[in-house]
Motif scaffolding. Sequence first.
Motif, PDB file in Angstrom:
ATOM      1  N   ALA A 210       0.831  -1.202   0.000  1.00  0.00           N
ATOM      2  CA  ALA A 210       0.000   0.000   0.000  1.00  0.00           C
ATOM      3  C   ALA A 210       0.863   1.248   0.000  1.00  0.00           C
ATOM      4  O   ALA A 210       1.995   1.246   0.492  1.00  0.00           O
ATOM      5  N   GLY A 211       0.322   2.324  -0.554  1.00  0.00           N
ATOM      6  CA  GLY A 211       1.026   3.597  -0.530  1.00  0.00           C
ATOM      7  C   GLY A 211       2.180   3.681  -1.494  1.00  0.00           C
ATOM      8  O   GLY A 211       3.080   4.520  -1.298  1.00  0.00           O
ATOM      9  N   GLY A 212       2.193   2.819  -2.527  1.00  0.00           N
ATOM     10  CA  GLY A 212       3.257   2.865  -3.519  1.00  0.00           C
ATOM     11  C   GLY A 212       4.572   2.294  -3.053  1.00  0.00           C
ATOM     12  O   GLY A 212       5.605   2.464  -3.700  1.00  0.00           O
ATOM     13  N   ARG A 213       4.565   1.600  -1.909  1.00  0.00           N
ATOM     14  CA  ARG A 213       5.796   1.004  -1.392  1.00  0.00           C
ATOM     15  C   ARG A 213       6.013  -0.392  -1.987  1.00  0.00           C
ATOM     16  O   ARG A 213       5.155  -0.948  -2.652  1.00  0.00           O
ATOM     17  N   THR A 214       7.184  -0.937  -1.714  1.00  0.00           N
ATOM     18  CA  THR A 214       7.516  -2.312  -2.084  1.00  0.00           C
ATOM     19  C   THR A 214       7.989  -3.025  -0.823  1.00  0.00           C
ATOM     20  O   THR A 214       8.663  -2.426   0.015  1.00  0.00           O
ATOM     21  N   ARG A 230      11.414  -6.145   4.901  1.00  0.00           N
ATOM     22  CA  ARG A 230      11.918  -4.796   4.715  1.00  0.00           C
ATOM     23  C   ARG A 230      11.022  -4.021   3.750  1.00  0.00           C
ATOM     24  O   ARG A 230      10.620  -4.544   2.716  1.00  0.00           O
ATOM     25  N   ASP A 231      10.715  -2.769   4.107  1.00  0.00           N
ATOM     26  CA  ASP A 231       9.970  -1.875   3.233  1.00  0.00           C
ATOM     27  C   ASP A 231      10.945  -1.058   2.387  1.00  0.00           C
ATOM     28  O   ASP A 231      11.989  -0.613   2.882  1.00  0.00           O
ATOM     29  N   ILE A 232      10.576  -0.860   1.117  1.00  0.00           N
ATOM     30  CA  ILE A 232      11.394  -0.056   0.207  1.00  0.00           C
ATOM     31  C   ILE A 232      10.491   0.998  -0.414  1.00  0.00           C
ATOM     32  O   ILE A 232       9.373   0.685  -0.831  1.00  0.00           O
ATOM     33  N   PRO A 233      10.934   2.251  -0.504  1.00  0.00           N
ATOM     34  CA  PRO A 233      10.113   3.279  -1.153  1.00  0.00           C
ATOM     35  C   PRO A 233       9.837   2.926  -2.616  1.00  0.00           C
ATOM     36  O   PRO A 233      10.477   2.050  -3.194  1.00  0.00           O
ATOM     37  N   GLU A 234       8.931   3.639  -3.197  1.00  0.00           N
ATOM     38  CA  GLU A 234       8.480   3.345  -4.560  1.00  0.00           C
ATOM     39  C   GLU A 234       9.629   3.302  -5.559  1.00  0.00           C
ATOM     40  O   GLU A 234       9.665   2.453  -6.453  1.00  0.00           O
ATOM     41  N   LYS A 235      10.600   4.226  -5.423  1.00  0.00           N
ATOM     42  CA  LYS A 235      11.690   4.287  -6.389  1.00  0.00           C
ATOM     43  C   LYS A 235      12.795   3.279  -6.094  1.00  0.00           C
ATOM     44  O   LYS A 235      13.773   3.200  -6.824  1.00  0.00           O
ATOM     45  N   GLY A 236      12.631   2.532  -5.024  1.00  0.00           N
ATOM     46  CA  GLY A 236      13.657   1.570  -4.666  1.00  0.00           C
ATOM     47  C   GLY A 236      13.682   0.387  -5.608  1.00  0.00           C
ATOM     48  O   GLY A 236      12.745   0.112  -6.346  1.00  0.00           O
ATOM     49  N   ASN A 237      14.760  -0.357  -5.569  1.00  0.00           N
ATOM     50  CA  ASN A 237      14.900  -1.553  -6.379  1.00  0.00           C
ATOM     51  C   ASN A 237      15.688  -2.585  -5.589  1.00  0.00           C
ATOM     52  O   ASN A 237      16.581  -2.242  -4.820  1.00  0.00           O
ATOM     53  N   PHE A 238      15.333  -3.839  -5.770  1.00  0.00           N
ATOM     54  CA  PHE A 238      15.971  -4.940  -5.066  1.00  0.00           C
ATOM     55  C   PHE A 238      16.586  -5.874  -6.106  1.00  0.00           C
ATOM     56  O   PHE A 238      15.899  -6.416  -6.947  1.00  0.00           O
ATOM     57  N   LEU A 239      17.914  -6.022  -6.072  1.00  0.00           N
ATOM     58  CA  LEU A 239      18.634  -6.799  -7.067  1.00  0.00           C
ATOM     59  C   LEU A 239      19.394  -7.935  -6.398  1.00  0.00           C
ATOM     60  O   LEU A 239      20.211  -7.706  -5.506  1.00  0.00           O
ATOM     61  N   ARG A 240      19.134  -9.168  -6.826  1.00  0.00           N
ATOM     62  CA  ARG A 240      19.836 -10.326  -6.290  1.00  0.00           C
ATOM     63  C   ARG A 240      21.197 -10.460  -6.941  1.00  0.00           C
ATOM     64  O   ARG A 240      21.362 -10.213  -8.132  1.00  0.00           O
TER      65      ARG A 240
END
Length: 406
Positions: A210-214, A230-240
């Motif tokens: 919700a709220g554009g989060r990831t 873990r919460d990440i803001p909308e512009k965040g990215n998670f790379l393995r």
Amino acid sequence: MPIPTLRERVPRRVLRACAHAALAAGLAAAAAGCGSSGSASTTDGSTVPDLDLSAVKTLSLGPSESFGVTSTGVYTLADDGITGVDIHTGQQLWKIASTGTPPEQGKIQVLDSGRVLLAGWPGTPGLTAYDTGTGTRLWDTPAEQWFESDSATGQFVHFDPRTGEQRWSVDPGTLGCATPLPKDLPALFDSDGPSLADGPGVVVFRCAAAGGRTVVGGLARTTGSTVWHRDIPEKGNFLRGPGRMAIVVTDGSIDTVDMADGSSLGGRKASSDKEFRALLADGSSLTMDSYVIADDKDMRLQAPDGSVRWSVPLDAHEEEMQPSMVSSRNAVFLLMREGSGSKAWLVAYDTKNGKRTVVLGPGPTTAGEKPTLTMNLDITHTRLFPAPWGILVTGSDNSYAAIPKR
């Protein structure tokens, strides 16, 4: 062509984005990872081996339509069936004979960190799982598709790859995911939908909240309990990355994360939004200022906190360097060609001191560096495939080399 070993349902626009990035950079060898996330691999991340670069050797796989790596060796597909090959001797370990028709390439998967092979046969309904060490049949399913982790039911579900039975199911809403989930399950580098992938003792998930989060996190592979979140803001990215490593990129800040428990190993600022980085197994990264090779003046190995362990100059007019997204604990690999020539070499830089070794190539370089093993490579099509036993390298004319672990 080799067969992917992890589930990758990729929307067409993501494929286009990956292709554009790879072409812009000239990073043909890195295109499979498209920024190091979601690349196919049989390793579960618990260990990434040190390699013995002096022991690289030619590997004969024989006539085959395709191949893949497993936890103990390599498998090949041909009209007469599936063959397991010993990585040390090149000898056949086992064979699963075809029953009138060759195995169906689109139904082959490597599961359980390379320990289980799932196969389907044309005209025969369902799939069969085999032990990759012995070729022994383990279980069957009438399903035409099967994945270790899935969200097709709207739940995060994980199955035991050695029995085919469900281990656990978790309601994504309890993890903070926006529900109901989209029906498609894209690869991890697509930030628009939920994703699941095997990690070091965990199933790594990511979903929109919700709220554009990831939301990202790890669920225990055996029980489904939440190990980290873990919460990440909308512009965040998670790379393995390889081994236990992943990075979280948020507004130019790069945080290196241990996927086993979600702990942070350190953070730094990116030099620019064009920065190229290949994450390594110890949390460090090979870094260049741009994906465009001609614009890079040096490459450096950076610790998670941004400190530089070593740096080497680059001159694209003399040597064009194409980083590979595949690395080991003691070496980072690049494909190199001299000027605009057609010959290519596989070079490795020691992760501790930056010492360079020419591992494979057609002969000595202009500087007189002799490759450990003479082998013709193709700057566009040569690929590296990581496995618990080392790395498989494809050369020209159906040639292969194996770099074993120490």
